[in-house]
Design a protein around this motif. Structure first.
Motif, short mmCIF file in Angstrom:
data_model
loop_
_atom_site.label_atom_id
_atom_site.label_comp_id
_atom_site.label_asym_id
_atom_site.label_seq_id
_atom_site.Cartn_x
_atom_site.Cartn_y
_atom_site.Cartn_z
N ILE A 1 -18.59 23.82 -1.22
CA ILE A 1 -18.03 25.17 -1.06
C ILE A 1 -17.55 25.30 0.38
CG2 ILE A 1 -18.46 27.66 -1.21
CD1 ILE A 1 -20.56 27.08 -3.32
N GLY A 2 -16.26 25.55 0.51
CA GLY A 2 -15.67 25.73 1.84
C GLY A 2 -15.10 27.13 1.97
N ARG A 3 -14.58 27.42 3.15
CA ARG A 3 -14.03 28.78 3.36
C ARG A 3 -13.08 28.79 4.54
NH1 ARG A 3 -15.25 29.68 8.60
NH2 ARG A 3 -17.40 30.15 9.09
N PHE A 4 -12.25 29.82 4.55
CA PHE A 4 -11.36 30.12 5.68
C PHE A 4 -11.65 31.57 6.02
CE2 PHE A 4 -6.92 31.65 6.85
CZ PHE A 4 -6.99 31.19 8.16
N ALA A 5 -11.88 31.85 7.31
CA ALA A 5 -12.38 33.18 7.68
C ALA A 5 -11.56 33.79 8.80
CB ALA A 5 -13.86 33.06 8.08
N PRO A 6 -10.32 34.17 8.52
CA PRO A 6 -9.49 34.70 9.61
C PRO A 6 -9.91 36.10 10.05
CG PRO A 6 -8.33 34.91 7.51
CD PRO A 6 -9.61 34.15 7.23
N SER A 7 -9.74 36.36 11.33
CA SER A 7 -9.88 37.73 11.84
C SER A 7 -8.50 38.35 11.76
CB SER A 7 -10.33 37.72 13.31
OG SER A 7 -11.50 36.96 13.44
N LEU B 1 -0.78 35.33 10.36
CA LEU B 1 -1.04 33.88 10.32
C LEU B 1 -0.01 33.20 11.23
CD1 LEU B 1 -3.05 32.17 8.54
CD2 LEU B 1 -1.10 31.67 7.07
N HIS B 2 -0.45 32.25 12.05
CA HIS B 2 0.48 31.52 12.92
C HIS B 2 0.12 30.04 12.85
CE1 HIS B 2 -2.82 31.31 15.78
NE2 HIS B 2 -2.99 32.59 15.61
N ALA B 3 0.86 29.23 13.57
CA ALA B 3 0.67 27.78 13.44
C ALA B 3 -0.78 27.36 13.70
CB ALA B 3 1.60 27.05 14.41
N GLY B 4 -1.47 28.07 14.59
CA GLY B 4 -2.86 27.72 14.91
C GLY B 4 -3.81 28.06 13.77
N SER B 5 -3.68 29.26 13.22
CA SER B 5 -4.59 29.63 12.13
C SER B 5 -4.25 28.87 10.86
CB SER B 5 -4.62 31.15 11.91
OG SER B 5 -3.37 31.75 12.04
N LEU B 6 -2.97 28.48 10.72
CA LEU B 6 -2.60 27.69 9.55
C LEU B 6 -3.35 26.35 9.55
CD1 LEU B 6 -0.77 27.34 7.02
CD2 LEU B 6 0.86 26.19 8.51
N LEU B 7 -3.55 25.80 10.74
CA LEU B 7 -4.26 24.52 10.85
C LEU B 7 -5.68 24.64 10.28
CD1 LEU B 7 -2.64 22.31 12.29
CD2 LEU B 7 -4.07 22.66 14.29
N ALA B 8 -6.35 25.74 10.62
CA ALA B 8 -7.72 25.95 10.13
C ALA B 8 -7.71 26.20 8.62
CB ALA B 8 -8.37 27.12 10.86
N LEU C 1 -5.47 25.10 6.47
CA LEU C 1 -5.09 23.87 5.78
C LEU C 1 -6.22 22.83 5.83
CD1 LEU C 1 -2.76 22.53 4.30
CD2 LEU C 1 -1.88 21.73 6.50
N GLY C 2 -6.81 22.65 6.99
CA GLY C 2 -7.90 21.67 7.12
C GLY C 2 -9.07 22.01 6.21
N ARG D 1 2.23 32.60 -0.03
CA ARG D 1 3.59 32.05 0.09
C ARG D 1 3.55 30.55 0.38
NH1 ARG D 1 6.19 33.85 4.76
NH2 ARG D 1 7.99 32.68 4.14
N CYS D 2 2.51 30.14 1.11
CA CYS D 2 2.37 28.71 1.42
C CYS D 2 1.83 27.93 0.23
CB CYS D 2 1.42 28.52 2.60
SG CYS D 2 2.14 28.94 4.18
N GLY D 3 1.26 28.65 -0.75
CA GLY D 3 0.74 27.97 -1.94
C GLY D 3 -0.76 27.75 -1.95
N PHE D 4 -1.49 28.38 -1.02
CA PHE D 4 -2.96 28.28 -1.05
C PHE D 4 -3.48 29.06 -2.25
CE2 PHE D 4 -2.05 27.58 3.44
CZ PHE D 4 -2.94 26.58 3.78
N GLU D 5 -4.50 28.52 -2.90
CA GLU D 5 -5.14 29.24 -4.02
C GLU D 5 -6.62 29.33 -3.72
OE1 GLU D 5 -4.10 26.89 -7.43
OE2 GLU D 5 -2.01 27.57 -7.36
#
Ligand code: GLU
Length: 298
Positions: free
Chosen positions: A8-14, A19-26, A28-29, A67-71
């Protein structure tokens, strides 16, 4: 026979900015690590610091991810709706006797502290109790000086002594807001997160989070801290450093660029979003990610 527990993983933006190139990296990874393990991937909006979160920004981030296709799996978690869970954790920590009220102002702290890796190292002024007439402001947790170590999948063995490198840290701020360090621990445990993949700017926060996990008797997940994108001045890309929002870029171009940055150059024939998402999880190897804390944005 042993059954492996699910990944189980997660992405936790503030949601302080788009979203910018830096947060996209987190994003995507963490996504590719989860999908390459056939695991779940959750999105949590870290909107506790409401004055810093402009209305609509969380929706903008979610729309850009889409829009990037993340589900993502399961409902989106909003920290601003989970305050009782954080209060409950404070009460459980209070039972350990390690929480204390702190009356120090920001000024008093900077005047009486040495500067550490993450700001002033709180010298423990209020730990023995508040001086007569002082008004409690924040809640802090007592730390110790034993080494807390973890083996980061990207950055390697990482150790810290909390008391001398960070100091007793805040769990509830003077303005009443619960601190990120507390909320993240409670929420990752609630989701059952097995591995945290995020930016290396949070590497130095991890020992605080492991300490809280130990006190709350919560499991410690695995950690993988990705290099963070920095500008020519060495500053992390963020809204504050005026990183351009991803919305201005073509999603496929942004994703391809992010994979380059993570040392997974996509073949030229990956020229649609569909082809990208077919290729990327199978191509993903965490071991290829550069084991550095920062990467210059190009
Ligand atoms: N909300 C944090 C950020 O946007 C990330 C927290 C985490 O991944 O633990 O920098």
């Amino acid at each position: 026979m042993t059954t492996q527990s699910p990944y189980i993983g997660r992405f936790a933006p503030s949601p302080t900015g788009a979203l910018h190139a830096g947060s996209l990296l987190a994003a995507l990874g963490s996504y590719l690590q989860a999908r390459s393990r056939h695991g779940q991937w959750h999105v949590r909006i870290e909107d506790l610091d409401t004055p810093r979160c402009p209305p609509g920004t969380a929706d903008d981030i979610l729309r850009d991810l889409e829009r990037c296709g993340f589900e993502w799996d399961g409902p989106i978690v909003y920290q601003s709706r989970r305050l009782p869970a954080y209060q409950n954790a404070i009460e459980r920590l209070q039972q350990t006797g390690k929480i204390y009220p702190c009356a120090c102002s920001r000024r008093e702290i900077t005047d009486s502290s040495i500067n550490g890796i993450d700001g002033p190292v709180y010298p423990g002024t209020c730990r023995p109790g508040l001086a007569q007439g002082r008004i409690p402001r924040a809640l802090r947790i007592s730390t110790h000086d034993d080494l807390i170590c973890f083996n980061d999948l990207i950055q390697g063995q990482t150790c810290q002594r909390l008391q001398s490198e960070i100091g007793d840290f805040v769990l509830r701020r003077a303005d009443g807001l619960f601190a990120y360090q507390l909320a993240v621990v409670v929420d990752d445990a609630e989701l059952g997160v097995s591995e945290i993949v995020r930016g290396a700017d949070l590497l130095s926060s991890t020992p605080r989070q492991i300490y809280l996990q130990q006190l709350l008797k919560l499991p410690t997940p695995g950690y993988a801290h990705l290099p963070v994108l920095v500008n020519a001045q060495g500053q992390k890309l963020s809204k504050q450093t005026l990183a351009p929002a991803l919305t201005t870029a073509e999603p496929l171009a942004a994703l391809r660029h992010a994979m380059h940055t993570l040392s997974h150059p996509p073949p030229a024939e990956i020229d649609t979003l569909e082809a990208f998402w077919q290729w990327a999880p199978a191509a993903w190897h965490m071991a290829n990610v550069p084991s550095q804390r920062t990467i210059a944005a190009v």
